[in-house]
Design a protein around this motif. Sequence first.
Motif, short mmCIF file in Angstrom:
data_model
loop_
_atom_site.label_atom_id
_atom_site.label_comp_id
_atom_site.label_asym_id
_atom_site.label_seq_id
_atom_site.Cartn_x
_atom_site.Cartn_y
_atom_site.Cartn_z
N ASP A 160 0.90 -1.17 0.00
CA ASP A 160 0.00 0.00 0.00
C ASP A 160 0.94 1.22 0.00
N VAL A 161 0.48 2.35 0.54
CA VAL A 161 1.27 3.58 0.46
C VAL A 161 2.67 3.39 1.07
N PHE A 162 3.67 3.77 0.32
CA PHE A 162 5.09 3.74 0.70
C PHE A 162 5.61 2.34 1.05
N SER A 203 -1.43 -3.19 -11.66
CA SER A 203 -2.83 -3.64 -11.68
C SER A 203 -3.81 -2.62 -11.11
N THR A 204 -3.39 -1.86 -10.10
CA THR A 204 -4.33 -0.88 -9.53
C THR A 204 -4.68 0.14 -10.61
N ALA A 205 -3.66 0.62 -11.31
CA ALA A 205 -3.89 1.60 -12.38
C ALA A 205 -4.68 1.00 -13.53
N GLY A 232 -1.40 12.47 -6.82
CA GLY A 232 -0.58 11.35 -6.36
C GLY A 232 0.14 10.74 -7.55
N PHE A 233 1.46 10.55 -7.40
CA PHE A 233 2.25 10.06 -8.53
C PHE A 233 3.08 8.85 -8.08
N GLY A 234 2.43 8.01 -7.26
CA GLY A 234 3.11 6.80 -6.79
C GLY A 234 2.71 5.61 -7.64
N ASN A 235 2.56 4.46 -6.99
CA ASN A 235 2.25 3.25 -7.74
C ASN A 235 0.96 3.43 -8.55
N ALA A 236 -0.11 3.83 -7.88
CA ALA A 236 -1.39 3.96 -8.58
C ALA A 236 -1.34 5.12 -9.59
N SER A 255 0.32 15.33 -9.05
CA SER A 255 0.82 15.91 -7.80
C SER A 255 1.54 14.85 -6.98
N ASP A 256 2.21 15.31 -5.94
CA ASP A 256 2.77 14.42 -4.93
C ASP A 256 2.60 15.10 -3.58
N ALA A 257 3.28 14.58 -2.55
CA ALA A 257 3.07 15.13 -1.20
C ALA A 257 3.54 16.57 -1.08
N TYR A 258 4.34 17.05 -2.02
CA TYR A 258 4.95 18.38 -1.89
C TYR A 258 4.32 19.45 -2.77
N GLU A 327 -11.99 7.22 -7.96
CA GLU A 327 -11.20 7.19 -6.73
C GLU A 327 -10.17 6.05 -6.74
N ALA A 328 -8.97 6.38 -7.18
CA ALA A 328 -7.89 5.39 -7.10
C ALA A 328 -7.42 5.24 -5.66
N ALA A 329 -7.44 6.34 -4.91
CA ALA A 329 -7.05 6.29 -3.49
C ALA A 329 -8.18 5.68 -2.69
N1 LIG Z 1 -0.66 0.15 -4.34
C1 LIG Z 1 -1.80 -0.50 -4.51
O1 LIG Z 1 -1.82 -1.62 -5.02
C2 LIG Z 1 -3.10 0.13 -4.12
C3 LIG Z 1 -3.17 1.40 -3.64
N2 LIG Z 1 -4.38 1.95 -3.33
C4 LIG Z 1 -4.49 3.29 -2.80
O2 LIG Z 1 -3.96 4.24 -3.71
C5 LIG Z 1 -3.45 5.37 -2.98
C6 LIG Z 1 -2.01 5.59 -3.39
O3 LIG Z 1 -1.28 4.41 -3.09
P1 LIG Z 1 0.08 4.06 -3.85
O4 LIG Z 1 0.09 4.70 -5.18
O5 LIG Z 1 0.27 2.61 -3.71
O6 LIG Z 1 1.12 4.78 -2.89
P2 LIG Z 1 2.60 5.26 -3.22
O7 LIG Z 1 3.31 5.24 -1.94
O8 LIG Z 1 3.18 4.48 -4.34
O9 LIG Z 1 2.38 6.76 -3.71
C7 LIG Z 1 1.73 7.71 -2.91
C8 LIG Z 1 1.70 9.02 -3.69
O10 LIG Z 1 0.89 9.94 -2.95
C9 LIG Z 1 1.65 11.12 -2.71
N3 LIG Z 1 1.24 11.72 -1.46
C10 LIG Z 1 1.54 11.34 -0.20
N4 LIG Z 1 0.99 12.18 0.68
C11 LIG Z 1 0.31 13.10 -0.05
C12 LIG Z 1 -0.48 14.23 0.28
N5 LIG Z 1 -0.67 14.60 1.56
N6 LIG Z 1 -1.03 14.95 -0.74
C13 LIG Z 1 -0.82 14.57 -2.02
N7 LIG Z 1 -0.09 13.53 -2.39
C14 LIG Z 1 0.46 12.80 -1.41
C15 LIG Z 1 3.09 10.65 -2.67
O11 LIG Z 1 3.99 11.73 -2.86
C16 LIG Z 1 3.06 9.66 -3.84
O12 LIG Z 1 3.15 10.36 -5.06
C17 LIG Z 1 -3.65 5.03 -1.51
O13 LIG Z 1 -4.87 5.56 -1.05
C18 LIG Z 1 -3.72 3.52 -1.52
O14 LIG Z 1 -4.37 2.99 -0.39
C19 LIG Z 1 -5.54 1.27 -3.54
C20 LIG Z 1 -5.52 0.01 -4.04
C21 LIG Z 1 -4.30 -0.70 -4.31
#
Ligand SMILES: NC(=O)C1=CN([C@@H]2O[C@H](COP(=O)(O)OP(=O)(O)OC[C@H]3O[C@@H](n4cnc5c(N)ncnc54)[C@H](O)[C@@H]3O)[C@@H](O)[C@H]2O)C=CC1
Length: 428
Positions: A160-162, A203-205, A232-236, A255-258, A327-329
Amino acid sequence: MSVKQFEIRKEKRETNEQLSVLESTQQVIHTALENMGYRQEVYELLKEPLRLLTVRIPVRMDDGSVRVFTGYRAQHNDAIGPTKGGIRFHPNVTEEEVKALSMWMSIKCGITGLPYGGGKGGIQCDPREMSFQELERLSRGYVRAISQIVGPTKDIPAPDVFTNSQIMAWMMDEYSRIREFDSPGFITGKPLVLGGSVGRESSTAKGVIIAMKEAAKVKGLEIRGSKVIIQGFGNAGSFLAKFLHDEGAKVVGISDAYGALYDPEGLDIDYLLDKRDSFGTVTRQFSSRITNQELLIQPCDILVPAALENQITEENAADIQAQIVVEAANGPTTLRATEILTEKGTLIVPDVLANSGGVIVSYFEWVQNNQGYYWTEEEVDTKLEAILTASFLQVHQTAITRGINMRLAAYMVGLKKMVEASSFRGWI
Ligand SMILES: NC(=O)C1=CN([C@@H]2O[C@H](COP(=O)(O)OP(=O)(O)OC[C@H]3O[C@@H](n4cnc5c(N)ncnc54)[C@H](O)[C@@H]3O)[C@@H](O)[C@H]2O)C=CC1
Ligand SMILES: O=C(O)CCC(=O)C(=O)O
């Protein structure tokens, strides 16, 4: 709590949007069960996870000091099968958040018909400030702390996140030292060489795109040429940006956290992917960045929150310009915001449906581990598309037939089998 007390609390909350993710989840579960005619005992069973383990994990840091981290694993309901869900490493992880996340997992698995209940884990930590070695020690310590309650037939974690495939690999290795014979299916999202599934990383994307295409059909929109904002520019978020860009959509914001980047002409996604770090951070390299909150209300056709909870609220919902919010998040939109968006005709594809591609392919990974026989990417993609499309249609049909919003419809669809299974087992 009696139904009356619940209603009073609900009313108080609706006038002042201080909804916690747990309370708002309970509120939708309550309404969904009521709509389906279930008794109050059913709500009593499902309003909290069946099990929550809190652990304290001592970790030797690189400077020789010891830091003790707090972690959780919540198991919402295991009537249908083992619980399943990711592990989050984030400074804001709380018991309440992990509980809500586990409940969303149950509903997700219910909608998609996976033989699981929901689980979720988290550790309060900031991996961006930890070394590789410290992260490894933390990951292993967490597995030692929760090893009694997890396992391939009990509760199966995932990223999941991070957290990512490297962290899953350390966790699997640690688990295999404790329980020698049942390690491969203990965790999903593993690297391919350790029994991961092709397609799990993206797969999430991929699932988000499948759901988005169905939503676009409802709204008469074409993905090609549509303007999309992704928070958000992480995995999803990053895989999604790449896939959308390749399909001819114009990704106008990320976007990202910053902070956030917005360009109405479309961003150079390949360039941004190249510049992003392993935590999904990229915007700090640009002086032209805006805030996350500013990004959400910029002009676009489709908005995809792909970061954290409570991003679309009563404060900004009326200003959202997108016709579709996917809603990907998990938990990005509050209940009041859901109402505001629905009233103004925005189609919301709720988290428990939109981001279910991750757990669907995690299920495929677990099945492949159990069989010891591995599928091709084409098989994974075809099966993913079939499950997600059918799930979207069922939720959308429920929303239309009952005249309710997509979130409530998704909860009704997602809770049904869990209630039936709990009832057959004699729990309610
Ligand atoms: N990775 C997965 O397989 C799945 C993820 N999700 C959900 O998708 C969302 C993102 O997860 P991932 O992409 O896996 O996480 P990740 O850790 O790969 O990426 C998180 C992204 O969100 C950004 N972020 C963090 N805090 C933030 C904030 N306060 N404001 C804006 N951006 C912020 C980070 O900079 C990063 O770009 C979460 O809600 C997660 O629960 C849902 C289903 C599956
Ligand atoms: O892949 C999984 O098992 C769970 C992914 C997850 O944590 C989620 O869908 O929120």
